[in-house]
Scaffold this motif. Structure first.
Motif, PDB file in Angstrom:
ATOM      1  N   CYS A 223      23.211  16.148 -43.338  1.00  0.00           N
ATOM      2  CA  CYS A 223      21.825  16.585 -43.516  1.00  0.00           C
ATOM      3  C   CYS A 223      21.350  17.408 -42.328  1.00  0.00           C
ATOM      4  N   ALA A 224      20.374  18.253 -42.583  1.00  0.00           N
ATOM      5  CA  ALA A 224      19.663  18.896 -41.479  1.00  0.00           C
ATOM      6  C   ALA A 224      18.925  17.831 -40.680  1.00  0.00           C
ATOM      7  N   LYS A 225      18.790  18.070 -39.385  1.00  0.00           N
ATOM      8  CA  LYS A 225      18.106  17.123 -38.510  1.00  0.00           C
ATOM      9  C   LYS A 225      17.052  17.864 -37.698  1.00  0.00           C
ATOM     10  N   LEU A 226      15.962  17.177 -37.439  1.00  0.00           N
ATOM     11  CA  LEU A 226      14.882  17.758 -36.648  1.00  0.00           C
ATOM     12  C   LEU A 226      14.392  16.727 -35.649  1.00  0.00           C
ATOM     13  N   ILE A 227      14.361  17.092 -34.381  1.00  0.00           N
ATOM     14  CA  ILE A 227      13.774  16.233 -33.348  1.00  0.00           C
ATOM     15  C   ILE A 227      12.490  16.913 -32.889  1.00  0.00           C
ATOM     16  N   GLN A 228      11.378  16.213 -33.071  1.00  0.00           N
ATOM     17  CA  GLN A 228      10.064  16.738 -32.721  1.00  0.00           C
ATOM     18  C   GLN A 228       9.595  16.103 -31.412  1.00  0.00           C
ATOM     19  N   PHE A 229       9.427  16.914 -30.368  1.00  0.00           N
ATOM     20  CA  PHE A 229       9.001  16.444 -29.059  1.00  0.00           C
ATOM     21  C   PHE A 229       7.487  16.620 -28.923  1.00  0.00           C
ATOM     22  N   ASP A 230       6.783  15.528 -28.659  1.00  0.00           N
ATOM     23  CA  ASP A 230       5.364  15.648 -28.360  1.00  0.00           C
ATOM     24  C   ASP A 230       5.196  16.216 -26.957  1.00  0.00           C
ATOM     25  N   GLY A 231       4.044  16.802 -26.706  1.00  0.00           N
ATOM     26  CA  GLY A 231       3.737  17.230 -25.350  1.00  0.00           C
ATOM     27  C   GLY A 231       3.459  16.021 -24.476  1.00  0.00           C
ATOM     28  N   ALA A 232       3.603  16.209 -23.174  1.00  0.00           N
ATOM     29  CA  ALA A 232       3.397  15.112 -22.230  1.00  0.00           C
ATOM     30  C   ALA A 232       1.922  14.951 -21.900  1.00  0.00           C
ATOM     31  N   ASN A 233       1.514  13.712 -21.721  1.00  0.00           N
ATOM     32  CA  ASN A 233       0.172  13.434 -21.250  1.00  0.00           C
ATOM     33  C   ASN A 233       0.043  13.964 -19.812  1.00  0.00           C
ATOM     34  N   PRO A 234      -0.902  14.834 -19.534  1.00  0.00           N
ATOM     35  CA  PRO A 234      -1.015  15.394 -18.182  1.00  0.00           C
ATOM     36  C   PRO A 234      -1.341  14.350 -17.127  1.00  0.00           C
ATOM     37  N   ARG A 235      -1.775  13.154 -17.577  1.00  0.00           N
ATOM     38  CA  ARG A 235      -2.068  12.091 -16.618  1.00  0.00           C
ATOM     39  C   ARG A 235      -0.813  11.376 -16.128  1.00  0.00           C
ATOM     40  N   LEU A 236       0.334  11.655 -16.737  1.00  0.00           N
ATOM     41  CA  LEU A 236       1.559  11.008 -16.289  1.00  0.00           C
ATOM     42  C   LEU A 236       1.896  11.429 -14.860  1.00  0.00           C
ATOM     43  N   PRO A 237       2.464  10.516 -14.077  1.00  0.00           N
ATOM     44  CA  PRO A 237       2.881  10.888 -12.713  1.00  0.00           C
ATOM     45  C   PRO A 237       3.991  11.925 -12.747  1.00  0.00           C
ATOM     46  N   ALA A 238       4.146  12.623 -11.656  1.00  0.00           N
ATOM     47  CA  ALA A 238       5.078  13.749 -11.599  1.00  0.00           C
ATOM     48  C   ALA A 238       6.508  13.336 -11.913  1.00  0.00           C
ATOM     49  N   ASP A 239       6.926  12.133 -11.461  1.00  0.00           N
ATOM     50  CA  ASP A 239       8.301  11.723 -11.722  1.00  0.00           C
ATOM     51  C   ASP A 239       8.544  11.502 -13.209  1.00  0.00           C
ATOM     52  N   ARG A 240       7.518  11.039 -13.949  1.00  0.00           N
ATOM     53  CA  ARG A 240       7.661  10.854 -15.394  1.00  0.00           C
ATOM     54  C   ARG A 240       7.726  12.204 -16.103  1.00  0.00           C
ATOM     55  N   LEU A 241       6.961  13.158 -15.642  1.00  0.00           N
ATOM     56  CA  LEU A 241       7.011  14.490 -16.247  1.00  0.00           C
ATOM     57  C   LEU A 241       8.380  15.134 -16.020  1.00  0.00           C
ATOM     58  N   ARG A 242       8.921  14.962 -14.810  1.00  0.00           N
ATOM     59  CA  ARG A 242      10.248  15.506 -14.527  1.00  0.00           C
ATOM     60  C   ARG A 242      11.307  14.826 -15.382  1.00  0.00           C
ATOM     61  N   ALA A 243      11.163  13.509 -15.563  1.00  0.00           N
ATOM     62  CA  ALA A 243      12.134  12.765 -16.374  1.00  0.00           C
ATOM     63  C   ALA A 243      12.116  13.229 -17.823  1.00  0.00           C
ATOM     64  N   TYR A 244      10.928  13.531 -18.338  1.00  0.00           N
ATOM     65  CA  TYR A 244      10.823  14.006 -19.724  1.00  0.00           C
ATOM     66  C   TYR A 244      11.453  15.391 -19.852  1.00  0.00           C
ATOM     67  N   ASP A 245      11.229  16.237 -18.866  1.00  0.00           N
ATOM     68  CA  ASP A 245      11.886  17.548 -18.867  1.00  0.00           C
ATOM     69  C   ASP A 245      13.404  17.388 -18.819  1.00  0.00           C
ATOM     70  N   GLY A 246      13.863  16.414 -18.025  1.00  0.00           N
ATOM     71  CA  GLY A 246      15.298  16.148 -17.955  1.00  0.00           C
ATOM     72  C   GLY A 246      15.847  15.656 -19.287  1.00  0.00           C
ATOM     73  N   PHE A 247      15.068  14.835 -19.988  1.00  0.00           N
ATOM     74  CA  PHE A 247      15.463  14.362 -21.307  1.00  0.00           C
ATOM     75  C   PHE A 247      15.622  15.533 -22.276  1.00  0.00           C
ATOM     76  N   LYS A 248      14.688  16.458 -22.242  1.00  0.00           N
ATOM     77  CA  LYS A 248      14.778  17.633 -23.122  1.00  0.00           C
ATOM     78  C   LYS A 248      16.040  18.442 -22.818  1.00  0.00           C
ATOM     79  N   ARG A 249      16.345  18.602 -21.545  1.00  0.00           N
ATOM     80  CA  ARG A 249      17.559  19.352 -21.191  1.00  0.00           C
ATOM     81  C   ARG A 249      18.804  18.653 -21.708  1.00  0.00           C
ATOM     82  N   GLU A 250      18.841  17.320 -21.561  1.00  0.00           N
ATOM     83  CA  GLU A 250      19.992  16.552 -22.041  1.00  0.00           C
ATOM     84  C   GLU A 250      20.146  16.684 -23.551  1.00  0.00           C
TER      85      GLU A 250
END
Length: 320
Positions: free
Chosen positions: A45-72
Protein backbone atom coordinates in the motif's frame (compact mmCIF):
# COMPACT_ATOMS: atom_id res chain seq x y z
CA UNK A 1 -15.20 -3.88 -7.09
CA UNK A 2 -16.53 -7.20 -5.74
CA UNK A 3 -13.16 -8.94 -5.95
CA UNK A 4 -11.03 -5.83 -5.37
CA UNK A 5 -8.20 -7.00 -7.57
CA UNK A 6 -4.95 -5.33 -6.49
CA UNK A 7 -6.84 -3.98 -3.46
CA UNK A 8 -3.63 -2.59 -1.98
CA UNK A 9 -3.75 0.15 -4.59
CA UNK A 10 -7.00 1.39 -2.99
CA UNK A 11 -5.62 1.82 0.54
CA UNK A 12 -3.18 4.30 2.11
CA UNK A 13 -1.54 3.61 5.47
CA UNK A 14 -1.63 6.97 7.29
CA UNK A 15 0.52 7.65 10.35
CA UNK A 16 0.33 10.97 12.18
CA UNK A 17 3.24 12.09 14.30
CA UNK A 18 4.33 15.04 16.44
CA UNK A 19 7.19 15.94 18.80
CA UNK A 20 7.65 13.41 21.61
CA UNK A 21 10.40 12.83 24.18
CA UNK A 22 11.61 9.75 22.30
CA UNK A 23 12.77 11.88 19.32
CA UNK A 24 15.01 11.40 17.39
CA UNK A 25 14.73 7.63 17.97
CA UNK A 26 12.84 5.82 15.16
CA UNK A 27 12.64 2.31 16.64
CA UNK A 28 8.87 2.35 17.22
CA UNK A 29 8.17 3.78 13.76
CA UNK A 30 10.39 1.11 12.22
CA UNK A 31 8.50 -1.55 14.17
CA UNK A 32 5.17 -0.14 13.01
CA UNK A 33 6.22 -0.29 9.38
CA UNK A 34 7.68 -3.80 9.66
CA UNK A 35 4.53 -5.18 11.31
CA UNK A 36 2.42 -4.38 8.25
CA UNK A 37 4.02 -7.57 6.91
CA UNK A 38 1.66 -9.56 9.16
CA UNK A 39 -1.05 -8.88 6.55
CA UNK A 40 -0.24 -10.26 3.10
CA UNK A 41 0.10 -7.50 0.49
CA UNK A 42 -0.46 -4.71 3.03
CA UNK A 43 3.15 -3.46 2.73
CA UNK A 44 2.41 -2.79 -0.95
CA UNK A 45 0.00 0.00 0.00
CA UNK A 46 0.91 3.64 -0.32
CA UNK A 47 2.03 5.11 3.00
CA UNK A 48 1.84 8.63 4.34
CA UNK A 49 3.53 10.02 7.45
CA UNK A 50 2.05 13.36 8.50
CA UNK A 51 4.32 15.48 10.73
CA UNK A 52 2.66 18.13 12.88
CA UNK A 53 4.50 21.38 13.43
CA UNK A 54 6.34 21.80 16.71
CA UNK A 55 4.96 23.80 19.58
CA UNK A 56 7.16 26.93 19.71
CA UNK A 57 7.11 26.67 23.51
CA UNK A 58 9.18 23.49 23.39
CA UNK A 59 12.75 23.85 24.68
CA UNK A 60 15.49 24.07 22.09
CA UNK A 61 16.77 20.53 22.69
CA UNK A 62 13.29 19.11 21.96
CA UNK A 63 13.02 21.12 18.76
CA UNK A 64 16.43 19.85 17.65
CA UNK A 65 15.43 16.28 18.50
CA UNK A 66 12.28 16.58 16.38
CA UNK A 67 14.32 17.91 13.47
CA UNK A 68 16.67 14.96 13.95
CA UNK A 69 13.70 12.59 13.88
CA UNK A 70 12.56 14.05 10.56
CA UNK A 71 16.04 13.57 9.10
CA UNK A 72 16.12 9.95 10.27
CA UNK A 73 12.72 9.27 8.73
CA UNK A 74 13.79 10.80 5.41
CA UNK A 75 16.75 8.42 5.38
CA UNK A 76 14.48 5.44 6.15
CA UNK A 77 12.25 6.38 3.23
CA UNK A 78 15.33 6.46 1.02
CA UNK A 79 16.95 3.22 2.21
CA UNK A 80 14.59 0.94 4.18
CA UNK A 81 12.36 -1.47 2.22
CA UNK A 82 9.64 -1.28 4.88
CA UNK A 83 9.24 2.41 3.99
CA UNK A 84 8.73 1.77 0.28
CA UNK A 85 5.99 3.91 -1.29
CA UNK A 86 6.08 6.28 1.70
CA UNK A 87 5.33 9.98 1.27
CA UNK A 88 6.14 12.56 3.93
CA UNK A 89 3.92 15.57 4.65
CA UNK A 90 5.17 18.22 7.07
CA UNK A 91 3.34 21.15 8.60
CA UNK A 92 5.30 24.32 9.23
CA UNK A 93 3.04 25.25 12.13
CA UNK A 94 1.45 23.51 15.10
CA UNK A 95 -1.89 22.11 13.94
CA UNK A 96 -2.68 19.90 16.95
CA UNK A 97 -4.06 16.38 16.65
CA UNK A 98 -7.34 16.75 14.75
CA UNK A 99 -6.16 19.36 12.26
CA UNK A 100 -2.93 17.44 11.69
CA UNK A 101 -5.02 14.37 10.87
CA UNK A 102 -7.20 16.45 8.57
CA UNK A 103 -4.08 17.63 6.75
CA UNK A 104 -3.09 13.99 6.23
CA UNK A 105 -6.54 13.13 4.85
CA UNK A 106 -6.29 15.93 2.30
CA UNK A 107 -2.95 14.50 1.15
CA UNK A 108 -4.39 11.01 0.55
CA UNK A 109 -5.47 10.07 -2.98
CA UNK A 110 -6.89 6.57 -2.44
CA UNK A 111 -10.45 5.54 -1.60
CA UNK A 112 -9.56 3.83 1.68
CA UNK A 113 -7.23 4.69 4.55
CA UNK A 114 -5.85 2.82 7.54
CA UNK A 115 -5.39 5.69 9.99
CA UNK A 116 -3.03 5.33 12.95
CA UNK A 117 -0.90 7.37 15.31
CA UNK A 118 2.85 7.01 15.67
CA UNK A 119 2.62 4.83 18.78
CA UNK A 120 0.38 1.91 17.70
CA UNK A 121 1.84 -1.38 16.49
CA UNK A 122 -0.08 -4.15 14.71
CA UNK A 123 0.07 -7.37 16.75
CA UNK A 124 -1.71 -9.95 14.57
CA UNK A 125 -3.13 -10.35 11.08
CA UNK A 126 -6.53 -9.19 9.90
CA UNK A 127 -8.22 -9.75 6.55
CA UNK A 128 -7.65 -6.38 4.90
CA UNK A 129 -8.83 -7.46 1.45
CA UNK A 130 -12.18 -8.79 2.64
CA UNK A 131 -12.64 -5.86 4.99
CA UNK A 132 -12.41 -3.52 2.00
CA UNK A 133 -14.77 -5.80 0.06
CA UNK A 134 -17.25 -5.55 2.94
CA UNK A 135 -16.98 -1.78 3.12
CA UNK A 136 -17.49 -1.52 -0.65
CA UNK A 137 -20.59 -3.74 -0.49
CA UNK A 138 -22.06 -2.34 2.76
CA UNK A 139 -21.70 1.47 2.64
CA UNK A 140 -22.95 1.85 6.23
CA UNK A 141 -19.76 0.14 7.47
CA UNK A 142 -17.75 3.33 7.47
CA UNK A 143 -15.26 3.26 10.36
CA UNK A 144 -13.74 -0.05 11.51
CA UNK A 145 -11.41 0.03 14.49
CA UNK A 146 -8.59 -2.44 15.15
CA UNK A 147 -9.02 -2.67 18.89
CA UNK A 148 -6.27 -2.73 21.50
CA UNK A 149 -8.37 -4.83 23.88
CA UNK A 150 -11.33 -7.20 23.92
CA UNK A 151 -14.41 -6.20 21.93
CA UNK A 152 -16.61 -5.69 24.96
CA UNK A 153 -18.89 -2.93 26.23
CA UNK A 154 -16.51 -0.76 28.21
CA UNK A 155 -15.35 2.84 28.15
CA UNK A 156 -15.95 4.35 24.73
CA UNK A 157 -17.62 1.16 23.56
CA UNK A 158 -20.76 1.60 25.62
CA UNK A 159 -22.68 -1.04 23.64
CA UNK A 160 -21.26 -3.75 21.36
CA UNK A 161 -23.15 -6.36 19.30
CA UNK A 162 -22.25 -8.68 16.43
CA UNK A 163 -22.97 -7.48 12.91
CA UNK A 164 -23.78 -9.95 10.15
CA UNK A 165 -25.23 -9.90 6.66
CA UNK A 166 -24.91 -11.55 3.25
CA UNK A 167 -22.22 -9.10 2.09
CA UNK A 168 -20.22 -9.06 5.32
CA UNK A 169 -17.03 -11.06 4.66
CA UNK A 170 -15.15 -10.44 7.93
CA UNK A 171 -16.10 -10.60 11.62
CA UNK A 172 -17.48 -7.24 12.73
CA UNK A 173 -19.30 -5.84 15.75
CA UNK A 174 -21.25 -2.59 15.98
CA UNK A 175 -20.08 -0.19 18.67
CA UNK A 176 -21.45 2.99 20.18
CA UNK A 177 -17.94 4.39 20.38
CA UNK A 178 -16.09 6.63 17.92
CA UNK A 179 -12.35 6.54 18.42
CA UNK A 180 -9.33 7.52 16.39
CA UNK A 181 -7.32 4.55 17.60
CA UNK A 182 -6.17 2.71 14.43
CA UNK A 183 -9.08 2.24 12.05
CA UNK A 184 -9.92 1.56 8.44
CA UNK A 185 -12.17 4.08 6.78
CA UNK A 186 -12.62 6.04 3.57
CA UNK A 187 -11.26 9.41 2.63
CA UNK A 188 -14.80 10.46 1.70
CA UNK A 189 -16.04 9.61 5.20
CA UNK A 190 -13.52 11.96 6.76
CA UNK A 191 -14.31 14.72 4.30
CA UNK A 192 -18.09 14.35 4.70
CA UNK A 193 -18.47 13.41 8.38
CA UNK A 194 -15.44 13.34 10.68
CA UNK A 195 -13.72 16.58 9.65
CA UNK A 196 -16.95 18.65 9.44
CA UNK A 197 -17.91 17.45 12.92
CA UNK A 198 -14.53 18.61 14.16
CA UNK A 199 -14.70 21.97 12.36
CA UNK A 200 -18.15 22.54 13.85
CA UNK A 201 -16.82 22.02 17.36
CA UNK A 202 -15.64 24.73 19.77
CA UNK A 203 -13.13 27.10 18.18
CA UNK A 204 -13.40 25.15 14.91
CA UNK A 205 -12.12 22.05 16.67
CA UNK A 206 -8.49 23.09 16.70
CA UNK A 207 -8.15 22.36 20.43
CA UNK A 208 -9.88 19.01 20.09
CA UNK A 209 -9.00 15.44 19.31
CA UNK A 210 -10.92 14.10 16.33
CA UNK A 211 -12.74 11.59 18.50
CA UNK A 212 -13.97 14.27 20.89
CA UNK A 213 -15.77 16.02 18.08
CA UNK A 214 -17.31 12.79 16.77
CA UNK A 215 -17.83 10.51 19.76
CA UNK A 216 -19.84 12.98 21.82
CA UNK A 217 -21.90 14.02 18.83
CA UNK A 218 -22.86 10.39 18.40
CA UNK A 219 -23.41 9.81 22.13
CA UNK A 220 -25.63 12.87 22.73
CA UNK A 221 -25.00 12.57 26.46
CA UNK A 222 -28.04 13.14 28.69
CA UNK A 223 -30.27 13.66 25.65
CA UNK A 224 -32.65 11.29 23.83
CA UNK A 225 -31.96 9.60 20.55
CA UNK A 226 -28.23 8.96 20.74
CA UNK A 227 -25.91 6.24 21.95
CA UNK A 228 -26.19 7.55 25.51
CA UNK A 229 -29.92 6.72 25.50
CA UNK A 230 -29.15 3.28 24.05
CA UNK A 231 -26.65 2.67 26.83
CA UNK A 232 -29.25 3.63 29.45
CA UNK A 233 -31.82 1.29 27.89
CA UNK A 234 -29.38 -1.61 27.99
CA UNK A 235 -28.53 -0.84 31.63
CA UNK A 236 -32.25 -1.04 32.45
CA UNK A 237 -32.43 -4.52 30.95
CA UNK A 238 -34.31 -3.66 27.77
CA UNK A 239 -33.99 -6.34 25.10
CA UNK A 240 -32.76 -5.24 21.69
CA UNK A 241 -33.34 -1.50 22.11
CA UNK A 242 -33.13 0.44 18.84
CA UNK A 243 -29.86 1.94 17.75
CA UNK A 244 -29.81 5.70 17.13
CA UNK A 245 -31.36 6.82 13.87
CA UNK A 246 -28.08 8.46 12.84
CA UNK A 247 -25.88 5.47 13.71
CA UNK A 248 -25.31 4.61 10.04
CA UNK A 249 -24.01 8.12 9.44
CA UNK A 250 -21.19 7.40 11.89
CA UNK A 251 -20.96 3.70 10.94
CA UNK A 252 -18.64 2.68 13.79
CA UNK A 253 -17.55 -0.95 14.03
CA UNK A 254 -14.89 -3.10 15.67
CA UNK A 255 -12.98 -5.69 13.69
CA UNK A 256 -13.85 -9.07 15.23
CA UNK A 257 -16.87 -10.46 17.01
CA UNK A 258 -18.30 -8.95 20.19
CA UNK A 259 -16.67 -10.49 23.24
CA UNK A 260 -13.58 -11.61 21.38
CA UNK A 261 -10.12 -10.61 22.52
CA UNK A 262 -9.66 -8.00 19.83
CA UNK A 263 -6.13 -6.80 20.54
CA UNK A 264 -5.06 -6.18 16.98
CA UNK A 265 -2.99 -3.21 18.13
CA UNK A 266 -0.54 -2.52 20.92
CA UNK A 267 0.24 0.91 22.28
CA UNK A 268 3.92 1.81 22.60
CA UNK A 269 4.12 5.06 24.54
CA UNK A 270 6.62 7.54 23.13
CA UNK A 271 6.03 9.97 25.96
CA UNK A 272 6.85 7.92 29.04
CA UNK A 273 6.12 9.89 32.20
CA UNK A 274 6.72 13.24 30.54
CA UNK A 275 3.88 15.78 30.56
CA UNK A 276 1.89 15.89 27.38
CA UNK A 277 3.30 18.10 24.62
CA UNK A 278 6.60 18.04 26.58
CA UNK A 279 5.55 21.00 28.70
CA UNK A 280 4.84 21.52 32.37
CA UNK A 281 1.47 22.94 33.32
CA UNK A 282 -1.66 22.73 31.17
CA UNK A 283 -1.58 19.94 28.62
CA UNK A 284 -3.32 21.92 25.90
CA UNK A 285 -0.75 23.64 23.72
CA UNK A 286 -2.74 26.80 23.00
CA UNK A 287 -4.04 28.48 26.11
CA UNK A 288 -4.18 28.07 29.83
CA UNK A 289 -7.33 26.75 31.41
CA UNK A 290 -8.47 24.89 28.28
CA UNK A 291 -9.22 21.45 29.63
CA UNK A 292 -7.52 18.57 31.31
CA UNK A 293 -4.64 16.47 30.14
CA UNK A 294 -5.62 13.89 27.60
CA UNK A 295 -2.69 11.62 28.07
CA UNK A 296 -1.85 9.49 25.08
CA UNK A 297 -1.00 6.41 27.07
CA UNK A 298 -2.72 3.64 29.01
CA UNK A 299 -6.33 3.86 30.08
CA UNK A 300 -6.11 7.60 30.32
CA UNK A 301 -6.14 8.67 26.71
CA UNK A 302 -7.28 5.32 25.86
CA UNK A 303 -4.81 3.04 24.33
CA UNK A 304 -7.30 0.71 25.80
CA UNK A 305 -9.59 3.48 27.01
CA UNK A 306 -8.46 6.97 26.17
CA UNK A 307 -10.05 9.07 28.85
CA UNK A 308 -10.10 12.62 27.82
CA UNK A 309 -13.09 14.28 29.01
CA UNK A 310 -16.30 13.10 30.43
CA UNK A 311 -17.14 9.38 30.58
CA UNK A 312 -15.45 7.55 33.41
CA UNK A 313 -17.09 10.03 35.70
CA UNK A 314 -17.54 12.46 32.82
CA UNK A 315 -13.98 11.64 31.72
CA UNK A 316 -13.89 10.16 28.31
CA UNK A 317 -12.87 6.50 28.45
CA UNK A 318 -11.90 5.56 24.97
CA UNK A 319 -12.64 1.85 24.97
CA UNK A 320 -10.40 0.26 22.45
Amino acid sequence: MSELTAWWNLLTLVITTSPVPSNPDTSVLRLIMSRWRLVPELPRCAKLIQFDGANPRLPADRLRAYDGFKREVRELVRADADFARTALSMSDELLFASHNLAAAVHAVNTTYMLVSQHDYVLTRPFDARNLLRTMAAVPTVRHVRLNVRANVARGFDSHVVNFTGPSVRVPLSKTCGWSDVPHVTTRRYYLDVAIPNNRGDHDHGKHKFMEESNHYKMMRNFAPGGCWALKQAVAKGETNPPWPDDFDRFGTYLYGWAGERGTYMEHRSLRGDQPQWGLDGPSRPFARGRGKARGRGGEARGRGGKARGRERGRRKGRGR
